[in-house]
Scaffold this motif. Structure first.
Motif, PDB file in Angstrom:
ATOM      1  N   LYS A  34      72.575   1.439  21.052  1.00  0.00           N
ATOM      2  CA  LYS A  34      71.450   2.251  20.596  1.00  0.00           C
ATOM      3  C   LYS A  34      70.181   1.412  20.493  1.00  0.00           C
ATOM      4  O   LYS A  34      69.098   1.840  20.895  1.00  0.00           O
ATOM      5  CB  LYS A  34      71.792   2.878  19.240  1.00  0.00           C
ATOM      6  CG  LYS A  34      70.817   3.944  18.801  1.00  0.00           C
ATOM      7  CD  LYS A  34      71.319   4.668  17.582  1.00  0.00           C
ATOM      8  CE  LYS A  34      72.342   5.714  17.960  1.00  0.00           C
ATOM      9  NZ  LYS A  34      72.772   6.537  16.819  1.00  0.00           N
ATOM     10  N   TYR A  35      70.311   0.178  19.957  1.00  0.00           N
ATOM     11  CA  TYR A  35      69.145  -0.692  19.818  1.00  0.00           C
ATOM     12  C   TYR A  35      68.612  -1.108  21.189  1.00  0.00           C
ATOM     13  O   TYR A  35      67.399  -1.121  21.413  1.00  0.00           O
ATOM     14  CB  TYR A  35      69.494  -1.928  18.982  1.00  0.00           C
ATOM     15  CG  TYR A  35      68.286  -2.785  18.674  1.00  0.00           C
ATOM     16  CD1 TYR A  35      67.438  -2.459  17.624  1.00  0.00           C
ATOM     17  CD2 TYR A  35      67.973  -3.891  19.456  1.00  0.00           C
ATOM     18  CE1 TYR A  35      66.320  -3.216  17.350  1.00  0.00           C
ATOM     19  CE2 TYR A  35      66.857  -4.659  19.188  1.00  0.00           C
ATOM     20  CZ  TYR A  35      66.035  -4.315  18.127  1.00  0.00           C
ATOM     21  OH  TYR A  35      64.919  -5.070  17.872  1.00  0.00           O
ATOM     22  N   GLY A  41      65.229  -0.225  27.075  1.00  0.00           N
ATOM     23  CA  GLY A  41      65.318   0.816  28.097  1.00  0.00           C
ATOM     24  C   GLY A  41      66.736   0.898  28.631  1.00  0.00           C
ATOM     25  O   GLY A  41      67.441  -0.109  28.699  1.00  0.00           O
ATOM     26  N   LYS A  42      67.170   2.094  29.015  1.00  0.00           N
ATOM     27  CA  LYS A  42      68.585   2.273  29.326  1.00  0.00           C
ATOM     28  C   LYS A  42      69.022   1.666  30.654  1.00  0.00           C
ATOM     29  O   LYS A  42      70.218   1.507  30.887  1.00  0.00           O
ATOM     30  CB  LYS A  42      68.983   3.743  29.241  1.00  0.00           C
ATOM     31  CG  LYS A  42      68.623   4.618  30.413  1.00  0.00           C
ATOM     32  CD  LYS A  42      69.179   5.999  30.203  1.00  0.00           C
ATOM     33  CE  LYS A  42      68.927   6.950  31.319  1.00  0.00           C
ATOM     34  NZ  LYS A  42      69.566   6.625  32.572  1.00  0.00           N
ATOM     35  N   ASP A  43      68.095   1.290  31.521  1.00  0.00           N
ATOM     36  CA  ASP A  43      68.464   0.710  32.814  1.00  0.00           C
ATOM     37  C   ASP A  43      68.216  -0.796  32.892  1.00  0.00           C
ATOM     38  O   ASP A  43      68.227  -1.361  33.981  1.00  0.00           O
ATOM     39  CB  ASP A  43      67.678   1.402  33.935  1.00  0.00           C
ATOM     40  CG  ASP A  43      68.049   2.868  34.058  1.00  0.00           C
ATOM     41  OD1 ASP A  43      69.204   3.206  33.766  1.00  0.00           O
ATOM     42  OD2 ASP A  43      67.174   3.667  34.440  1.00  0.00           O
ATOM     43  N   PHE A  44      67.986  -1.440  31.732  1.00  0.00           N
ATOM     44  CA  PHE A  44      67.601  -2.843  31.748  1.00  0.00           C
ATOM     45  C   PHE A  44      68.619  -3.767  31.099  1.00  0.00           C
ATOM     46  O   PHE A  44      68.284  -4.886  30.721  1.00  0.00           O
ATOM     47  CB  PHE A  44      66.233  -3.021  31.073  1.00  0.00           C
ATOM     48  CG  PHE A  44      65.126  -2.387  31.847  1.00  0.00           C
ATOM     49  CD1 PHE A  44      64.582  -3.019  32.943  1.00  0.00           C
ATOM     50  CD2 PHE A  44      64.648  -1.131  31.499  1.00  0.00           C
ATOM     51  CE1 PHE A  44      63.569  -2.438  33.677  1.00  0.00           C
ATOM     52  CE2 PHE A  44      63.635  -0.535  32.224  1.00  0.00           C
ATOM     53  CZ  PHE A  44      63.094  -1.188  33.315  1.00  0.00           C
ATOM     54  N   PHE A  45      69.866  -3.310  30.950  1.00  0.00           N
ATOM     55  CA  PHE A  45      70.894  -4.179  30.368  1.00  0.00           C
ATOM     56  C   PHE A  45      72.275  -3.694  30.777  1.00  0.00           C
ATOM     57  O   PHE A  45      72.445  -2.584  31.271  1.00  0.00           O
ATOM     58  CB  PHE A  45      70.774  -4.228  28.835  1.00  0.00           C
ATOM     59  CG  PHE A  45      71.168  -2.953  28.143  1.00  0.00           C
ATOM     60  CD1 PHE A  45      72.443  -2.796  27.624  1.00  0.00           C
ATOM     61  CD2 PHE A  45      70.274  -1.904  28.010  1.00  0.00           C
ATOM     62  CE1 PHE A  45      72.809  -1.627  26.996  1.00  0.00           C
ATOM     63  CE2 PHE A  45      70.625  -0.733  27.379  1.00  0.00           C
ATOM     64  CZ  PHE A  45      71.902  -0.600  26.872  1.00  0.00           C
ATOM     65  N   HIS A  46      73.260  -4.562  30.560  1.00  0.00           N
ATOM     66  CA  HIS A  46      74.675  -4.247  30.790  1.00  0.00           C
ATOM     67  C   HIS A  46      75.448  -4.826  29.610  1.00  0.00           C
ATOM     68  O   HIS A  46      75.459  -6.037  29.409  1.00  0.00           O
ATOM     69  CB  HIS A  46      75.127  -4.872  32.116  1.00  0.00           C
ATOM     70  CG  HIS A  46      76.598  -4.762  32.360  1.00  0.00           C
ATOM     71  ND1 HIS A  46      77.259  -5.600  33.221  1.00  0.00           N
ATOM     72  CD2 HIS A  46      77.529  -3.933  31.855  1.00  0.00           C
ATOM     73  CE1 HIS A  46      78.541  -5.284  33.222  1.00  0.00           C
ATOM     74  NE2 HIS A  46      78.724  -4.269  32.411  1.00  0.00           N
ATOM     75  N   LEU A  47      76.060  -3.950  28.823  1.00  0.00           N
ATOM     76  CA  LEU A  47      76.801  -4.346  27.621  1.00  0.00           C
ATOM     77  C   LEU A  47      78.284  -4.336  27.948  1.00  0.00           C
ATOM     78  O   LEU A  47      78.781  -3.373  28.541  1.00  0.00           O
ATOM     79  CB  LEU A  47      76.492  -3.366  26.488  1.00  0.00           C
ATOM     80  CG  LEU A  47      77.250  -3.499  25.176  1.00  0.00           C
ATOM     81  CD1 LEU A  47      76.883  -4.781  24.471  1.00  0.00           C
ATOM     82  CD2 LEU A  47      76.949  -2.314  24.292  1.00  0.00           C
ATOM     83  N   ARG A  48      78.993  -5.399  27.560  1.00  0.00           N
ATOM     84  CA  ARG A  48      80.437  -5.468  27.806  1.00  0.00           C
ATOM     85  C   ARG A  48      81.170  -5.836  26.520  1.00  0.00           C
ATOM     86  O   ARG A  48      80.839  -6.816  25.872  1.00  0.00           O
ATOM     87  CB  ARG A  48      80.733  -6.505  28.895  1.00  0.00           C
ATOM     88  CG  ARG A  48      82.214  -6.583  29.234  1.00  0.00           C
ATOM     89  CD  ARG A  48      82.480  -7.536  30.366  1.00  0.00           C
ATOM     90  NE  ARG A  48      82.013  -6.980  31.629  1.00  0.00           N
ATOM     91  CZ  ARG A  48      82.063  -7.638  32.776  1.00  0.00           C
ATOM     92  NH1 ARG A  48      82.525  -8.874  32.830  1.00  0.00           N
ATOM     93  NH2 ARG A  48      81.645  -7.069  33.898  1.00  0.00           N
ATOM     94  N   ILE A  98      75.979  -9.175  26.484  1.00  0.00           N
ATOM     95  CA  ILE A  98      74.912  -8.345  27.035  1.00  0.00           C
ATOM     96  C   ILE A  98      74.225  -9.136  28.136  1.00  0.00           C
ATOM     97  O   ILE A  98      73.787 -10.256  27.915  1.00  0.00           O
ATOM     98  CB  ILE A  98      73.878  -7.944  25.959  1.00  0.00           C
ATOM     99  CG1 ILE A  98      74.536  -7.117  24.850  1.00  0.00           C
ATOM    100  CG2 ILE A  98      72.739  -7.143  26.585  1.00  0.00           C
ATOM    101  CD1 ILE A  98      73.601  -6.725  23.739  1.00  0.00           C
ATOM    102  N   ARG A  99      74.177  -8.546  29.348  1.00  0.00           N
ATOM    103  CA  ARG A  99      73.376  -9.109  30.445  1.00  0.00           C
ATOM    104  C   ARG A  99      72.059  -8.361  30.455  1.00  0.00           C
ATOM    105  O   ARG A  99      72.038  -7.142  30.290  1.00  0.00           O
ATOM    106  CB  ARG A  99      74.033  -8.853  31.798  1.00  0.00           C
ATOM    107  CG  ARG A  99      75.178  -9.718  32.131  1.00  0.00           C
ATOM    108  CD  ARG A  99      75.587  -9.547  33.568  1.00  0.00           C
ATOM    109  NE  ARG A  99      75.675  -8.149  33.991  1.00  0.00           N
ATOM    110  CZ  ARG A  99      75.764  -7.775  35.248  1.00  0.00           C
ATOM    111  NH1 ARG A  99      75.748  -8.641  36.216  1.00  0.00           N
ATOM    112  NH2 ARG A  99      75.863  -6.504  35.566  1.00  0.00           N
ATOM    113  N   THR A 100      70.969  -9.093  30.675  1.00  0.00           N
ATOM    114  CA  THR A 100      69.666  -8.452  30.717  1.00  0.00           C
ATOM    115  C   THR A 100      68.687  -9.329  31.480  1.00  0.00           C
ATOM    116  O   THR A 100      69.059 -10.391  31.982  1.00  0.00           O
ATOM    117  CB  THR A 100      69.161  -8.138  29.293  1.00  0.00           C
ATOM    118  OG1 THR A 100      67.943  -7.419  29.371  1.00  0.00           O
ATOM    119  CG2 THR A 100      68.973  -9.395  28.485  1.00  0.00           C
TER     120      THR A 100
END
Length: 137
Positions: A34-35, A41-48, A98-100
């Motif tokens: 959520k943070y 922005g929803k297209d600027f990271f990858h959470l694992r 988190i990749r960003t």
């Protein structure tokens, strides 16, 4: 190559030997996601999420009403009913990653700091020197 898209990686590392419930893992995932969506922005990271809750927790339910001693058997046959699941976590094991992009790295650190409050015990947030989720520096 996906690691060109998100070259920076931030990890949350466990500092204790413990069990983390599936509910805590889910709450931390939602908090961090959520943070990151609202700030990066929803297209600027990858959470694992790294650990999986395979450990089954069990409970041996006891009655606490009057006359309960006639109905139950105490510790005889005390293998309980399944109560939930948990992930076993070692010291130094990565819990969340988190990749960003490089410029959004501070936002990812803050997202993991907020997610830390959902877990028991101590965790550390580590900014990786590696390229995305790869082994390459």
């Amino acid at each position: 190559i996906p690691c060109d898209e998100f070259p920076a990686a931030v990890h949350m590392v466990s500092d204790e030997l413990q069990q983390i419930s599936s509910e805590a893992l889910e709450a931390a995932r939602i908090a961090a996601n959520k943070y990151m969506v609202s700030n990066a922005g929803k297209d600027f990271f990858h959470l694992r999420m790294r650990p999986h809750p395979y450990q089954v927790l069990r409970i041996n339910k006891m009655l606490s009403c009057a006359g309960a001693d006639r109905l139950q058997t105490g510790m005889r046959g005390a293998w309980g009913k399944s109560y939930g699941t948990a992930a076993r976590v070692n010291i130094g094991q990565v819990l969340m990653s988190i990749r960003t992009k490089e410029e959004k790295c501070a936002i990812a650190v803050e997202a993991l700091r907020r997610a830390k409050f959902k877990f028991p015990g101590r965790q550390k947030v580590h900014v990786s020197s590696r390229w995305g989720f790869t082994r390459f520096t």
